[in-house]
Design an enzyme around this catalytic site. Structure first.
Site, PDB file in Angstrom:
ATOM      1  CG  HIS A 105      -6.341 -17.122  -7.489  1.00 57.04           C
ATOM      2  ND1 HIS A 105      -6.662 -15.999  -8.186  1.00 57.04           N
ATOM      3  CD2 HIS A 105      -5.496 -16.729  -6.514  1.00 57.04           C
ATOM      4  CE1 HIS A 105      -6.024 -14.970  -7.657  1.00 57.04           C
ATOM      5  NE2 HIS A 105      -5.307 -15.385  -6.637  1.00 57.04           N
ATOM      6  CG  HIS A 126      -9.203 -10.517   0.807  1.00 60.32           C
ATOM      7  ND1 HIS A 126      -8.076  -9.726   0.734  1.00 60.32           N
ATOM      8  CD2 HIS A 126      -9.035 -11.507  -0.109  1.00 60.32           C
ATOM      9  CE1 HIS A 126      -7.269 -10.195  -0.210  1.00 60.32           C
ATOM     10  NE2 HIS A 126      -7.832 -11.274  -0.737  1.00 60.32           N
ATOM     11  CG  ASN A 162      -7.898 -17.130   1.525  1.00 62.85           C
ATOM     12  OD1 ASN A 162      -7.946 -16.124   2.226  1.00 62.85           O
ATOM     13  ND2 ASN A 162      -6.820 -17.467   0.856  1.00 62.85           N
ATOM     14  NE  ARG A 210       0.112  -7.590   0.036  1.00 61.79           N
ATOM     15  CZ  ARG A 210       0.312  -7.776  -1.269  1.00 61.79           C
ATOM     16  NH1 ARG A 210      -0.698  -8.023  -2.074  1.00 61.79           N
ATOM     17  NH2 ARG A 210       1.526  -7.698  -1.781  1.00 61.79           N
ATOM     18  CG  HIS A 229      -1.002 -16.008   1.356  1.00 64.71           C
ATOM     19  ND1 HIS A 229      -1.066 -15.656   0.035  1.00 64.71           N
ATOM     20  CD2 HIS A 229       0.313 -16.141   1.637  1.00 64.71           C
ATOM     21  CE1 HIS A 229       0.161 -15.594  -0.460  1.00 64.71           C
ATOM     22  NE2 HIS A 229       1.012 -15.872   0.485  1.00 64.71           N
ATOM     23  NE  ARG A 257       0.971 -11.072  -0.328  1.00 63.70           N
ATOM     24  CZ  ARG A 257       0.867 -11.472  -1.606  1.00 63.70           C
ATOM     25  NH1 ARG A 257      -0.158 -12.190  -1.995  1.00 63.70           N
ATOM     26  NH2 ARG A 257       1.784 -11.136  -2.479  1.00 63.70           N
ATOM     27  CB  THR A 270      -1.367 -15.940  -5.387  1.00 64.43           C
ATOM     28  OG1 THR A 270      -1.474 -15.774  -3.981  1.00 64.43           O
ATOM     29  CG2 THR A 270      -0.275 -16.931  -5.712  1.00 64.43           C
ATOM     30  CD  GLU A 321      -3.305 -19.682   0.140  1.00 61.94           C
ATOM     31  OE1 GLU A 321      -2.957 -18.511  -0.101  1.00 61.94           O
ATOM     32  OE2 GLU A 321      -4.342 -20.171  -0.293  1.00 61.94           O
ATOM     33  CD  GLU A 360      -5.380 -24.140  -3.917  1.00 66.09           C
ATOM     34  OE1 GLU A 360      -5.107 -24.527  -2.761  1.00 66.09           O
ATOM     35  OE2 GLU A 360      -5.856 -23.017  -4.176  1.00 66.09           O
TER      36      GLU A 360
HETATM   37  N1  PXP Z   1      -5.663 -20.655  -3.478  1.00 60.57           N
HETATM   38  C1  PXP Z   1      -4.469 -20.025  -3.361  1.00 60.57           C
HETATM   39  C2  PXP Z   1      -3.225 -20.851  -3.398  1.00 60.57           C
HETATM   40  C3  PXP Z   1      -4.395 -18.626  -3.179  1.00 60.57           C
HETATM   41  O1  PXP Z   1      -3.205 -18.017  -3.064  1.00 60.57           O
HETATM   42  C4  PXP Z   1      -5.608 -17.898  -3.086  1.00 60.57           C
HETATM   43  C5  PXP Z   1      -5.554 -16.417  -2.846  1.00 60.57           C
HETATM   44  O2  PXP Z   1      -4.953 -16.161  -1.631  1.00 60.57           O
HETATM   45  C6  PXP Z   1      -6.814 -18.609  -3.200  1.00 60.57           C
HETATM   46  C7  PXP Z   1      -6.819 -19.972  -3.419  1.00 60.57           C
HETATM   47  C8  PXP Z   1      -8.126 -17.915  -3.107  1.00 60.57           C
HETATM   48  O3  PXP Z   1      -8.285 -17.061  -4.185  1.00 60.57           O
HETATM   49  P1  PXP Z   1      -9.497 -16.032  -4.177  1.00 60.57           P
HETATM   50  O4  PXP Z   1      -9.274 -15.129  -3.019  1.00 60.57           O
HETATM   51  O5  PXP Z   1      -9.388 -15.369  -5.498  1.00 60.57           O
HETATM   52  O6  PXP Z   1     -10.755 -16.847  -4.025  1.00 60.57           O
END
Ligand code: PXP
Length: 263
Positions: A211, A24, A21, A63, A57, A59, A118, A87, A168
């Site tokens: 997550h 960031h 992901n 952001r 994602h 959003r 999330t 996402e 997931e």
């Molecule tokens: N899976 C989903 C559905 C999420 O919303 C996120 C965060 O955007 C992640 C995985 C990844 O989480 P993390 O950034 O904490 O690794």
């Protein structure tokens, strides 16, 4: 399923896929405006480092990832033949964007404007009448739909009956319990995740998890035999400051493979 997705580790265990992901990278870029660092360049580096898929994602408040990022990510993943997992919140505007972009996968997540990330899974059991037509619409449009849910029997059964092929499992509460040193709570959540992955598989779902996953907590998650994929973002991007993005991804893949090989 491709040969790569199906690949086996030493001892015959199925290799887990890693979705990186890259949200960031966009968070850092947006702190100053401008174009640097570009999350699409980050996605390219992640693919080079062995990511099996890219997750982003979009959003509602934009952001981090923007509409333009999402379009460029789709072009990159298309040309690299790598799945893009988009996402989104289960709302009409986002569904329309996903239908136009046509990413390989769409993961429906709960979204609140005031949250930092999330928090918790989608309440598919309560929102079944909203979620089911969205799952159908996105599926008919060619996306592999996944629902981000807690490892809870009611939610897993509701997800299966919505017609989504993938769930997931939210691993955030497990990660937080470990951070808080609450081993009893962590063990209870881990058990629920193990049972949830088994139940999801029995119901015909492909089970992913994500997550809050780090080098330290990935092992006990990665060994859950029914899992196919982990989605990891914040830790990998944070660790990239110290190790570089490619090494952070390689190290995460090593942790995942080692844990599964030993299981
Ligand atoms: N899976 C989903 C559905 C999420 O919303 C996120 C965060 O955007 C992640 C995985 C990844 O989480 P993390 O950034 O904490 O690794």
């Amino acid at each position: 399923m491709s040969a790569e997705e199906n690949s086996k580790l030493k001892g015959g265990t199925r290799k887990l896929r890693l979705g990186v992901n890259i949200d960031h990278i966009a968070t850092v870029r947006n702190a100053r405006g401008g174009e640097h660092p570009d999350p699409v360049a980050g996605a390219y580096a992640a693919i080079r480092a062995g990511a099996d898929g890219i997750t982003a994602h979009l959003r509602e408040d934009r952001r981090h990832i923007t509409d333009d990022d999402m379009e460029r990510l789709q072009m990159l993943c298309d040309s690299e033949n790598i799945p893009l997992n988009m996402e989104i919140a289960a709302v009409e505007d986002m569904v329309e964007i996903a239908k136009r972009l046509k990413p390989h996968a769409v993961c429906l997540v709960p979204e609140k404007r005031e949250e930092r990330t999330t928090e918790g899974g989608l309440d598919v059991a309560a929102l079944h009448n909203t979620i089911t037509p969205i799952v159908r619409e996105l599926t008919e449009n060619g996306a592999r739909v996944s629902l981000f849910i807690e490892a809870d029997e009611k939610q897993i059964r509701a997800a299966a009956s919505s017609g989504a092929p993938v769930i997931e499992i939210h691993t955030g509460a497990y990660a937080h319990a470990l951070d808080d040193g609450d081993e009893k709570k962590a063990a209870k959540i881990l058990k629920a995740m193990q049972n949830g992955a088994r139940l999801g598989t029995e119901l015909g779902l492909e089970v992913h998890a994500g997550h809050g996953i780090t080098f330290d907590n990935v092992g006990d998650i990665a060994v859950i035999p029914e899992l196919y994929e982990l989605n990891i973002g914040h830790f990998i991007i944070g660790e990239a400051i110290f190790l570089g993005l490619e090494e952070a991804i390689s190290e995460m893949l090593r942790c995942m493979d080692d844990a599964r090989e030993k299981s």
